[in-house]
Motif scaffolding. Sequence first.
Motif, short mmCIF file in Angstrom:
data_model
loop_
_atom_site.label_atom_id
_atom_site.label_comp_id
_atom_site.label_asym_id
_atom_site.label_seq_id
_atom_site.Cartn_x
_atom_site.Cartn_y
_atom_site.Cartn_z
N TYR A 79 7.10 8.52 -34.65
CA TYR A 79 7.15 9.62 -35.61
C TYR A 79 5.81 10.32 -35.69
O TYR A 79 4.77 9.69 -35.88
CB TYR A 79 7.57 9.06 -36.98
CG TYR A 79 7.43 10.02 -38.14
CD1 TYR A 79 7.88 11.33 -38.06
CD2 TYR A 79 6.85 9.59 -39.34
CE1 TYR A 79 7.75 12.20 -39.15
CE2 TYR A 79 6.74 10.45 -40.43
CZ TYR A 79 7.18 11.75 -40.32
OH TYR A 79 7.05 12.61 -41.38
N LEU A 95 -7.35 3.12 -35.26
CA LEU A 95 -6.09 3.63 -35.79
C LEU A 95 -4.94 3.32 -34.83
O LEU A 95 -3.88 2.84 -35.25
CB LEU A 95 -6.18 5.14 -36.02
CG LEU A 95 -4.95 5.70 -36.72
CD1 LEU A 95 -5.07 5.54 -38.23
CD2 LEU A 95 -4.71 7.15 -36.38
N LEU A 99 -1.83 0.87 -35.82
CA LEU A 99 -0.45 1.34 -35.85
C LEU A 99 0.37 0.73 -34.71
O LEU A 99 1.53 0.39 -34.88
CB LEU A 99 -0.41 2.87 -35.81
CG LEU A 99 -1.08 3.55 -37.02
CD1 LEU A 99 -1.05 5.06 -36.88
CD2 LEU A 99 -0.42 3.13 -38.33
N GLN A 142 -0.12 8.06 -31.17
CA GLN A 142 0.41 6.96 -31.98
C GLN A 142 1.94 7.01 -32.05
O GLN A 142 2.59 6.00 -32.20
CB GLN A 142 -0.24 6.91 -33.37
CG GLN A 142 0.06 8.08 -34.30
CD GLN A 142 1.41 8.03 -34.97
OE1 GLN A 142 1.97 6.95 -35.18
NE2 GLN A 142 1.97 9.19 -35.28
#
Lengths: 299, 266
Positions: A79, A95, A99, A142
């Motif tokens: 997403y 990060l 994630l 991500q």
Amino acid sequence: MAAIQALELTKHYGRTQALKRLVLDVPEGRVFGFLGANGAGKTTTIRLLLGLLRPTAGTARLFGRDPRRDVAVRREVGYLPGELSLYPELTGQELLDHLGGFYGATPVRKEALDALELSAADLRRKTREYSSGMKQKLGLVQAVQHAPRLLILDEPSRGLDPLIQRSLFELLGGLHRRGATIFMSTHVLFEVQQMCQEVAIIRSGELLVTGEVAELQRRRLHRLEVALEHPVDLEPLRQAGAVVGPVDGPDRFTCTVSGPIAPVLEVLSRLPVASLACAPPRLDEIFLEFYASPREGGE
Amino acid sequence: MSWRRFGFNLRRRGPGAAWTALGILGFGALMLGAYEAVGPAAMDQLLMEGEGEGLLRAIAGGGGGAPGGFPAFLALIWRHPLILVVLVMYAAAAGTFVAREVGDGTVDLLFSRPVSRIRLALHDLAAVSTLLFGVTMLFSLTLRVIAVSLGLEPPGWSEFVVAGLLTFAFAMSILGTSYLIGSLAREGRQALGLAGGLFAALYALDVVGGIWEVVEPYRVASLFRYFAPLEALARGDELGPNLAVLFGAATAAFCLSLLALERRDL
């Protein structure tokens, strides 16, 4: 199996109806464009699909499962939020690791980093130092790094320069060829035309139309490019239901027809036509037609 | 329990905890230095006699009147408004994390992962409570080390451990309440404002109740009423009930916050 299903999905914020009985079905393996102007309800729909919002009525399903009750289904989802905010105190690498840690493996990370031109040096910097374009790139990485079966992208090309946009489309195309379903919300119609097989158009929380891009182009509009031997009065064409414009000189014009084309062709047959070309309407013309018209019956 | 996420949360929350520890330890050390410089007898006379006695006793906390002496002075350090403000600010800021994620716009990034909201909150709670335990114990035990090094005669190690435990219980009650506020509030600034206002009101209720009989019966509603370090240092009868109330309030508020978190829009 449907990757995404919305069944009469409704969301109210107090007295504001953000989404009204949305019915949507996105089969697995499709690239689906979700179109609408700002405030049309695109982001609300996405946040309902992910279980971040509770529906006022109706249900959302991802691969047949309720994303609020069965959070494990989100393992299949990547997403990219529309209003992307990152943790400013983390480096890009931290990060992505954090994630990515929710999924275990991140097989697409390197490919995505290369495609979007994010270097190891970039990843060592705190995200507070990133430009908006770099943040968007990191957001995209991500989203795709764990090779999800379903990608939900809210305004994916926001802040990217044209070259990186092209790389993004190539990356997404590659993921699609490997079986991923892509659900892309945007109001940039060019990227939908480039990428999507199917679209839905939403306005003021209501679904106006949904269908294959090619089918919509075929069914909704006819766009004629006409050259005349000499200038004539075009009023009969307008009376036959054509929208005339933009005129390029006194004897060249385009003619857009929604609805039956036969009366327009009949008028044209009486005019001194030098050449006639029928081009498929652009998606922006279809979009503007839906947005300009009163509520359509849908498809 | 994901140790990886626990470690990540520790790293994110760690700097705030370190500054909190530094702040309250620095202030505690200054207070002890002042006590030693003025001299125990003179300080005792200064604090526990005269017109301000009642207020000082109220600030020092506890149910009954605080006796004089070094333990009372230690209690005054523990419950000094500056120490409380720093501790409460850290716990409130950490506890309102859901509302702050919403306000900062990072909520989509975190809560769209394949982990339930409750597990995300528990991971956060585990890290913050570990840090709070570290900060409160470090503060308590370091106070004793400083007191001994200054030639003062503090109570034994176990009394300081118990006082540290009470401080931890108090911090957890603030944290739990903040989680609840953070799960109910729309965004971070609103949550912090609400938490700050509530804790200021509860503190005022406790202090005013300590000096004004009319308000005294309502002190039971204040979490600060149960943070009585003097009771802990003296191993008084109220220590057990105080610990139970504070840990109970923390648990109840946290459980309610999970219910609110499950039901809310993010």
